[in-house]
Design a protein around this motif. Structure first.
Motif, PDB file in Angstrom:
ATOM      1  N   PRO A   1       0.826  -1.205   0.000  1.00 46.27           N
ATOM      2  CA  PRO A   1       0.000   0.000   0.000  1.00 46.27           C
ATOM      3  C   PRO A   1       0.862   1.258   0.000  1.00 46.27           C
ATOM      4  CG  PRO A   1      -0.061  -1.073   2.142  1.00 46.27           C
ATOM      5  CD  PRO A   1       0.636  -2.009   1.216  1.00 46.27           C
ATOM      6  N   LEU A   2       0.303   2.326  -0.522  1.00 42.92           N
ATOM      7  CA  LEU A   2       1.053   3.574  -0.636  1.00 42.92           C
ATOM      8  C   LEU A   2       1.606   4.032   0.704  1.00 42.92           C
ATOM      9  CD1 LEU A   2       1.977   6.085  -2.202  1.00 42.92           C
ATOM     10  CD2 LEU A   2      -0.300   7.055  -1.844  1.00 42.92           C
ATOM     11  N   VAL A   3       0.850   3.871   1.765  1.00 38.19           N
ATOM     12  CA  VAL A   3       1.313   4.344   3.064  1.00 38.19           C
ATOM     13  C   VAL A   3       2.615   3.645   3.462  1.00 38.19           C
ATOM     14  CG1 VAL A   3      -0.100   2.659   4.344  1.00 38.19           C
ATOM     15  CG2 VAL A   3       0.619   4.811   5.448  1.00 38.19           C
TER      16      VAL A   3
ATOM     17  N   ALA B   1      -4.094  13.737  -5.518  1.00 38.57           N
ATOM     18  CA  ALA B   1      -4.724  12.968  -4.450  1.00 38.57           C
ATOM     19  C   ALA B   1      -4.479  11.479  -4.688  1.00 38.57           C
ATOM     20  CB  ALA B   1      -6.223  13.255  -4.403  1.00 38.57           C
ATOM     21  N   LYS B   2      -4.058  10.766  -3.615  1.00 41.64           N
ATOM     22  CA  LYS B   2      -3.723   9.344  -3.735  1.00 41.64           C
ATOM     23  C   LYS B   2      -4.288   8.593  -2.539  1.00 41.64           C
ATOM     24  CE  LYS B   2       0.676  10.587  -5.947  1.00 41.64           C
ATOM     25  NZ  LYS B   2       2.151  10.491  -5.888  1.00 41.64           N
ATOM     26  N   ARG B   3      -4.991   7.502  -2.802  1.00 43.26           N
ATOM     27  CA  ARG B   3      -5.546   6.694  -1.715  1.00 43.26           C
ATOM     28  C   ARG B   3      -4.419   5.937  -1.005  1.00 43.26           C
ATOM     29  NH1 ARG B   3      -8.905   4.434  -4.542  1.00 43.26           N
ATOM     30  NH2 ARG B   3     -10.832   5.541  -4.083  1.00 43.26           N
ATOM     31  N   LYS B   4      -4.424   5.975   0.322  1.00 43.07           N
ATOM     32  CA  LYS B   4      -3.325   5.431   1.120  1.00 43.07           C
ATOM     33  C   LYS B   4      -3.136   3.927   0.947  1.00 43.07           C
ATOM     34  CE  LYS B   4      -4.078   8.804   4.832  1.00 43.07           C
ATOM     35  NZ  LYS B   4      -4.429   8.952   6.272  1.00 43.07           N
ATOM     36  N   THR B   5      -4.221   3.209   0.715  1.00 45.64           N
ATOM     37  CA  THR B   5      -4.149   1.743   0.696  1.00 45.64           C
ATOM     38  C   THR B   5      -3.862   1.165  -0.676  1.00 45.64           C
ATOM     39  OG1 THR B   5      -6.556   1.655   0.413  1.00 45.64           O
ATOM     40  CG2 THR B   5      -5.708   1.527   2.662  1.00 45.64           C
TER      41      THR B   5
END
Length: 223
Positions: free
Chosen positions: A133-135, A179-183
């Motif tokens: 995931p991005l996070v 904007a980017k979703r964390k998951t």
């Protein structure tokens, strides 16, 4: 304009020996928003590039697989900072003025201070991080680059508050936000939203530098 060479995916052979990456393409979104499940970043005005570096070599390629030969010296400065590690970064090649602001016209003219503004870590020392995931990829990027350096730095990432960041970038006259979703993993199906600053002053009179010259000429005739 940067010198660039083009190869098809089937015959692409990277100097670094690392796997070729298919970049995520930005999708335009009309309005900024707030959401605790999303990250928000400034959209810097430069050349989007995938940076490949290993003990075998270093290169920066555009999202359409052009090799930016003009940025070989920037590659050398980046590898001098990080040493003989294998990594792939997604980011923007920018030309910074004395205030540290990206200036696209300076990038075209070969002026300003060249730097790579990284926003994602896709590969590190034999580990393919694209399915993480991005996070988690952001955490890896922070560990790889604990401090910003002159040729290589991390793009600011803001949690949840897209509207506040958008308001700030308008005051700074930047291109917009992303904007980017964390998951989300790093995959072709992943959606990253580009939210443009309509008042951005460097956006006037721009042309897509990667379209064939004949196509640009034909479009000018029909406009």
């Amino acid at each position: 304009m940067p010198t660039r060479t083009r190869q098809t995916p089937s015959d692409l052979r990277l100097v670094s020996g690392l796997p070729a990456i298919e970049p995520i393409v930005l999708t335009t979104h009309a309005e900024p928003f707030d959401d605790p499940e999303w990250f928000f970043e400034p959209k810097y005005d430069g050349f989007r590039g995938i940076l490949y570096s290993s003990r075998k070599g270093c290169e920066i390629r555009s999202r359409r697989d052009f090799q930016f030969d003009r940025f070989n010296e920037l590659c050398r400065r980046i590898t001098a900072v990080l040493g003989p590690r294998d990594f792939i970064l997604d980011g923007e090649v920018v030309a910074l003025n004395r205030q540290g602001k990206p200036v696209f016209r300076d990038l075209l003219r070969g002026q300003g201070f060249l730097a790579f503004a990284a926003f994602d870590l896709l590969w590190l020392d034999g580990t393919d991080m694209r399915q993480q995931p991005l996070v988690d990829r952001k955490k890896g990027l922070n560990e790889l680059l604990p401090e910003d350096t002159a040729p290589l730095y991390k793009i600011l990432t803001l949690d949840e508050h897209g509207r506040a960041l958008f308001s700030a970038i308008k005051k700074m006259d930047l291109e917009g936000i992303v904007a980017k979703r964390k998951t989300d993993p790093y995959a072709p199906a992943t959606e990253w939203y580009k939210i443009k600053n309509a008042g951005y002053t460097q956006g006037e009179g721009r042309v897509d530098l990667f379209r064939p010259r004949e196509r640009r000429r034909a479009e000018r005739v029909t406009e």
